[in-house]
Design a protein around this motif. Structure first.
Motif, PDB file in Angstrom:
ATOM      1  N   LYS A 228      -0.941  21.697 -50.877  1.00 41.37           N
ATOM      2  CA  LYS A 228       0.283  22.460 -50.665  1.00 41.37           C
ATOM      3  C   LYS A 228       0.345  23.065 -49.267  1.00 41.37           C
ATOM      4  N   PHE A 229      -0.759  23.024 -48.525  1.00 41.17           N
ATOM      5  CA  PHE A 229      -0.819  23.652 -47.211  1.00 41.17           C
ATOM      6  C   PHE A 229      -0.815  22.590 -46.112  1.00 41.17           C
ATOM      7  N   VAL A 230       0.046  22.787 -45.116  1.00 42.35           N
ATOM      8  CA  VAL A 230       0.097  21.901 -43.960  1.00 42.35           C
ATOM      9  C   VAL A 230      -0.796  22.498 -42.872  1.00 42.35           C
ATOM     10  N   VAL A 231      -1.808  21.742 -42.465  1.00 39.33           N
ATOM     11  CA  VAL A 231      -2.755  22.219 -41.462  1.00 39.33           C
ATOM     12  C   VAL A 231      -2.541  21.460 -40.163  1.00 39.33           C
ATOM     13  N   GLU A 232      -2.549  22.183 -39.054  1.00 37.04           N
ATOM     14  CA  GLU A 232      -2.415  21.570 -37.737  1.00 37.04           C
ATOM     15  C   GLU A 232      -3.274  22.334 -36.744  1.00 37.04           C
ATOM     16  N   THR A 233      -3.447  21.768 -35.564  1.00 32.24           N
ATOM     17  CA  THR A 233      -4.221  22.441 -34.527  1.00 32.24           C
ATOM     18  C   THR A 233      -3.281  22.929 -33.420  1.00 32.24           C
ATOM     19  N   VAL A 234      -3.621  24.086 -32.879  1.00 32.20           N
ATOM     20  CA  VAL A 234      -2.872  24.644 -31.753  1.00 32.20           C
ATOM     21  C   VAL A 234      -3.879  25.150 -30.728  1.00 32.20           C
ATOM     22  N   ASP A 235      -3.495  25.136 -29.468  1.00 31.10           N
ATOM     23  CA  ASP A 235      -4.335  25.654 -28.392  1.00 31.10           C
ATOM     24  C   ASP A 235      -3.857  27.048 -28.016  1.00 31.10           C
ATOM     25  N   VAL A 236      -4.768  28.005 -28.044  1.00 27.72           N
ATOM     26  CA  VAL A 236      -4.448  29.399 -27.752  1.00 27.72           C
ATOM     27  C   VAL A 236      -5.089  29.771 -26.419  1.00 27.72           C
ATOM     28  N   PRO A 237      -4.317  30.278 -25.454  1.00 26.54           N
ATOM     29  CA  PRO A 237      -4.872  30.630 -24.146  1.00 26.54           C
ATOM     30  C   PRO A 237      -5.759  31.861 -24.209  1.00 26.54           C
ATOM     31  N   GLU A 238      -6.463  32.124 -23.139  1.00 26.58           N
ATOM     32  CA  GLU A 238      -7.285  33.337 -23.032  1.00 26.58           C
ATOM     33  C   GLU A 238      -6.402  34.566 -23.197  1.00 26.58           C
ATOM     34  N   GLN A 239      -6.915  35.564 -23.917  1.00 23.09           N
ATOM     35  CA  GLN A 239      -6.150  36.781 -24.175  1.00 23.09           C
ATOM     36  C   GLN A 239      -7.036  38.009 -24.002  1.00 23.09           C
ATOM     37  N   VAL A 240      -6.471  39.049 -23.400  1.00 28.71           N
ATOM     38  CA  VAL A 240      -7.116  40.360 -23.393  1.00 28.71           C
ATOM     39  C   VAL A 240      -6.624  41.104 -24.625  1.00 28.71           C
ATOM     40  N   VAL A 241      -7.551  41.592 -25.440  1.00 25.37           N
ATOM     41  CA  VAL A 241      -7.139  42.287 -26.655  1.00 25.37           C
ATOM     42  C   VAL A 241      -7.751  43.676 -26.712  1.00 25.37           C
ATOM     43  N   ILE A 242      -6.987  44.590 -27.284  1.00 27.48           N
ATOM     44  CA  ILE A 242      -7.525  45.889 -27.669  1.00 27.48           C
ATOM     45  C   ILE A 242      -7.748  45.815 -29.174  1.00 27.48           C
ATOM     46  N   SER A 243      -8.924  46.248 -29.636  1.00 25.17           N
ATOM     47  CA  SER A 243      -9.276  45.996 -31.037  1.00 25.17           C
ATOM     48  C   SER A 243      -9.908  47.209 -31.696  1.00 25.17           C
ATOM     49  N   GLU A 244      -9.897  47.158 -33.031  1.00 30.87           N
ATOM     50  CA  GLU A 244     -10.526  48.190 -33.861  1.00 30.87           C
ATOM     51  C   GLU A 244     -11.305  47.482 -34.960  1.00 30.87           C
ATOM     52  N   THR A 245     -12.573  47.811 -35.124  1.00 30.87           N
ATOM     53  CA  THR A 245     -13.435  47.148 -36.099  1.00 30.87           C
ATOM     54  C   THR A 245     -13.800  48.123 -37.214  1.00 30.87           C
ATOM     55  N   ARG A 246     -13.799  47.613 -38.446  1.00 27.94           N
ATOM     56  CA  ARG A 246     -14.099  48.478 -39.586  1.00 27.94           C
ATOM     57  C   ARG A 246     -14.795  47.687 -40.683  1.00 27.94           C
ATOM     58  N   HIS A 247     -15.797  48.304 -41.318  1.00 30.23           N
ATOM     59  CA  HIS A 247     -16.350  47.762 -42.560  1.00 30.23           C
ATOM     60  C   HIS A 247     -15.412  48.182 -43.679  1.00 30.23           C
TER      61      HIS A 247
END
Length: 288
Positions: free
Chosen positions: A125-144
């Protein structure tokens, strides 16, 4: 005098009161111990409990609420409330129950599909494809975080990060959540919410000033090739989303590719404005 003897015309022995409430004396002692229904009087010399006739309705209410498997704290909230407020608290509890049962029903259907060998049917039921993602600067928050806490945390953390991004040149691409380890009812990840931003220097300055106590950081996401499938808002719910992740994993193996990093969910749509059948999220794995 025994505990079942009357004390006066206004008070009922526990035996008489239990008969009127259609409960056992044992249940009444339990309700007393739990703080849900205290006797009107306890004889200091004998320890015998006495109740008033007006407490019968409360005793019956407690008994019926316990038949709903309502936690003791919520029973106390209901019986302490008056009229409409008590009804509202019961309605809120039952809405929580129905939501939990609906989730369990969906999980049962998912597990039946796996156990009966219909996994390939689900994955198809799921259509899978590949995409190319450029370099990105991200601000992130990590949590358990455990699975039950995950939806609330994702919404709150992405909100915090998007607010910070306004001071870092703005958001440049769809926010995403990376799962560095399994998140389930027993495993707490960690998970990392990420928002791509335009200005790396401004982002690092913002985190140094405001974000370290909140567990925020800035990092650079390298160029990645992603195998992904697009899902609707309804499919984001657990366990539907598990089938999407497994479908992408199965496709990667079938195509002879290798997973090259932790899986993620990319949220490209306005969640609050989206309907149940609107596409809102890409389930993605880095591949090589």
């Amino acid at each position: 005098m025994t505990e079942d003897d009357g004390m006066d015309d206004d008070l009922l022995t526990i035996g008489t009161f239990a008969a009127r409430a259609r409960l056992s004396a044992k249940a009444l002692r339990l309700y007393d111990r739990l703080g849900l229904l205290s006797p009107a009087h306890v004889d200091e010399a004998t320890g015998y409990r006495y109740y008033r006739a007006g407490q019968v309705e409360r005793a019956r209410l407690v008994a019926m609420l316990r038949q709903l498997d309502m936690p003791l704290a919520r029973i106390a909230e209901v019986v302490a409330a008056d009229g409409p407020k008590a009804a509202d608290r019961l309605a809120a509890y039952w809405a929580d129950v129905e939501a939990r049962v609906a989730g369990q029903r969906t999980l049962v259907e998912y597990l039946r599909g796996r156990l009966s060998g219909r996994s390939s049917e689900m994955y198809g039921k799921f259509v899978v494809e590949t995409v190319d993602v450029p370099e990105q600067v991200v601000i992130s928050e990590t949590r358990h975080v455990l699975a039950g806490e995950l939806p609330a945390w994702i919404g709150a953390s992405l909100g915090r990060l998007e607010s910070a991004a306004r001071e870092c040149g703005g958001v440049t691409a769809a926010p995403f959540v990376v799962y560095h380890s399994e998140v389930s009812m027993e495993s707490d990840g960690p998970a990392e919410s990420c928002v791509p931003v335009a200005d790396e220097a401004a982002a690092r300055a913002w985190v140094d000033k405001h974000g370290r106590t909140a567990g925020m950081k800035v990092r650079v996401e390298p160029v990645r090739r992603m195998a992904c499938t697009r899902i609707t808002k309804a499919q984001v719910a657990h366990p539907q989303i598990m089938a999407a992740f497994e479908a992408v994993e199965e496709w990667i193996a079938r195509e002879g590719l290798e997973q090259a990093g932790p899986c993620r969910e990319v949220y490209f749509a306005d969640w609050d404005a989206a309907g149940a059948e609107d596409p809102v999220c890409d389930v993605a794995f880095p591949v090589s």
